[in-house]
Scaffold this active site. Structure first.
Site, PDB file in Angstrom:
ATOM      1  N   ASP A  63      88.706 112.017 120.104  1.00 51.59           N
ATOM      2  CA  ASP A  63      87.843 113.173 120.296  1.00 51.59           C
ATOM      3  C   ASP A  63      88.349 114.342 119.457  1.00 51.59           C
ATOM      4  O   ASP A  63      89.505 114.745 119.574  1.00 51.59           O
ATOM      5  CB  ASP A  63      87.848 113.549 121.784  1.00 51.59           C
ATOM      6  CG  ASP A  63      86.932 114.714 122.093  1.00 51.59           C
ATOM      7  OD1 ASP A  63      85.782 114.458 122.494  1.00 51.59           O
ATOM      8  OD2 ASP A  63      87.354 115.874 121.926  1.00 51.59           O
ATOM      9  N   TYR A  92      88.509 122.600 116.410  1.00 52.03           N
ATOM     10  CA  TYR A  92      89.905 122.176 116.522  1.00 52.03           C
ATOM     11  C   TYR A  92      90.608 122.178 115.165  1.00 52.03           C
ATOM     12  O   TYR A  92      91.835 122.149 115.099  1.00 52.03           O
ATOM     13  CB  TYR A  92      90.018 120.761 117.099  1.00 52.03           C
ATOM     14  CG  TYR A  92      89.423 120.562 118.471  1.00 52.03           C
ATOM     15  CD1 TYR A  92      89.132 121.636 119.317  1.00 52.03           C
ATOM     16  CD2 TYR A  92      89.146 119.285 118.935  1.00 52.03           C
ATOM     17  CE1 TYR A  92      88.580 121.426 120.566  1.00 52.03           C
ATOM     18  CE2 TYR A  92      88.593 119.067 120.192  1.00 52.03           C
ATOM     19  CZ  TYR A  92      88.307 120.141 120.996  1.00 52.03           C
ATOM     20  OH  TYR A  92      87.772 119.923 122.233  1.00 52.03           O
ATOM     21  N   LYS A 133      82.218 117.684 117.366  1.00 52.94           N
ATOM     22  CA  LYS A 133      81.351 118.650 118.022  1.00 52.94           C
ATOM     23  C   LYS A 133      80.931 119.781 117.088  1.00 52.94           C
ATOM     24  O   LYS A 133      81.702 120.191 116.205  1.00 52.94           O
ATOM     25  CB  LYS A 133      82.063 119.259 119.241  1.00 52.94           C
ATOM     26  CG  LYS A 133      82.686 118.223 120.170  1.00 52.94           C
ATOM     27  CD  LYS A 133      83.437 118.874 121.313  1.00 52.94           C
ATOM     28  CE  LYS A 133      84.297 117.871 122.049  1.00 52.94           C
ATOM     29  NZ  LYS A 133      85.538 117.525 121.318  1.00 52.94           N
ATOM     30  N   HIS A 191      79.045 121.879 121.263  1.00 53.82           N
ATOM     31  CA  HIS A 191      80.316 122.171 121.924  1.00 53.82           C
ATOM     32  C   HIS A 191      80.179 123.125 123.109  1.00 53.82           C
ATOM     33  O   HIS A 191      80.925 123.025 124.086  1.00 53.82           O
ATOM     34  CB  HIS A 191      81.298 122.749 120.905  1.00 53.82           C
ATOM     35  CG  HIS A 191      82.730 122.557 121.275  1.00 53.82           C
ATOM     36  ND1 HIS A 191      83.752 122.489 120.344  1.00 53.82           N
ATOM     37  CD2 HIS A 191      83.347 122.413 122.467  1.00 53.82           C
ATOM     38  CE1 HIS A 191      84.897 122.302 120.963  1.00 53.82           C
ATOM     39  NE2 HIS A 191      84.688 122.266 122.254  1.00 53.82           N
TER      40      HIS A 191
END
Length: 267
Positions: A21, A26, A55, A88
């Site tokens: 994931d 990120y 996402k 997200h």
């Protein structure tokens, strides 16, 4: 950072993990993609053996930004396809949480997600941090249900009504923050007396107990760790909690402690 990600993916593949994931926010899509391309052959695996989620950033929550954002994530990861693409967060960056514009933007974005799916550019589409209200609005506007809703879920904070709604609409609820605030160095949940008594009973780790609790409540999990021995132990859950254990852990929900962002504030 590169070596850390590479080592983590290597350890995870060796331990048996097959779902990875990531997300645009990120800033590690590039690292994950590189690691998977290099490490899959080492472990005798192919692209089809792993499942990759990424996402859409809240900064790209707009119909006219989705295509470019997806292409950037796709190029960063560098694999043949993306398994699951999520919105997200229900709110857009730099838009007031209470603004009705958020609803318009997420519906626009969801329509573009449907196009990506119909075009075969992604295998599955879903959302993250969506409430029942947010989910209902998407479904009513498009007739298409998200396949996944990824939310904060642990004994300190869980929403049975959301789980029931998702189950009734064939939406898989997936947990993040399964260990409470551990990702932000808050061990409160791990140190709860009930958690400690339960993991002692099963000769397990606190993390294993918390993961078992979610799984037995019908919620998928994506445990996060950078530590090799924890990566290995988190996937080795060889016990089932009793109904009494589950009920005891449920009582921790009275604390109603949330450790991540709160989508209920988004109109």
């Amino acid at each position: 950072m590169f070596y850390s990600h590479y080592r983590t993916v290597d350890c995870a593949l060796a331990a048996g993990y097959r779902l990875f994931d990531t997300a645009a926010v990120y800033q590690n899509e590039l690292f994950l993609g590189y690691a998977l391309r290099k490490l899959l052959p080492k472990h005798g695996l192919t692209r089809e053996d792993v499942f990759v989620t990424t996402k859409l950033s809240p900064a790209a929550l707009s119909g006219d930004l989705v295509a470019d954002a997806f292409r950037k994530s796709f190029d960063n990861i560098g694999l043949d396809y993306i398994d699951l693409y999520l919105i997200h967060f229900p709110g857009a960056a730099k838009v007031n949480a209470q603004s009705p514009q958020n609803k318009e933007l997420r519906i626009e974005a969801w329509k573009e997600f449907i196009k990506l799916y119909d075009q075969g550019k992604v295998k599955a589409i879903g959302v993250s941090n969506f409430t029942i209200t947010h989910l209902t609005e998407l479904i009513e506007a498009t007739g298409i249900e998200p396949m996944v809703n990824q939310v904060e879920w642990h004994p300190h904070y869980f929403q049975p009504d959301l789980l029931q709604y998702c189950d009734s609409h064939n939406i898989r609820l997936q947990a993040y923050c399964s260990f409470g605030g551990l990702a932000v160095s808050n061990n409160t949940l791990m140190e709860e007396t009930i958690v400690r008594q339960t993991y002692a009973k099963y000769k397990a780790t606190p993390a294993q107990v918390l993961l078992a609790w979610s799984l037995q409540r019908g919620v998928a999990v994506i445990p996060k760790s950078l530590t090799p021995h924890r990566i290995k132990s988190n996937i080795q859950i060889n016990f089932r909690l009793t109904q009494e254990d589950l009920a005891q852990l449920d009582t921790l929900g009275a604390a109603n402690i949330k450790y991540s962002w709160d989508p209920k504030l988004v109109a």
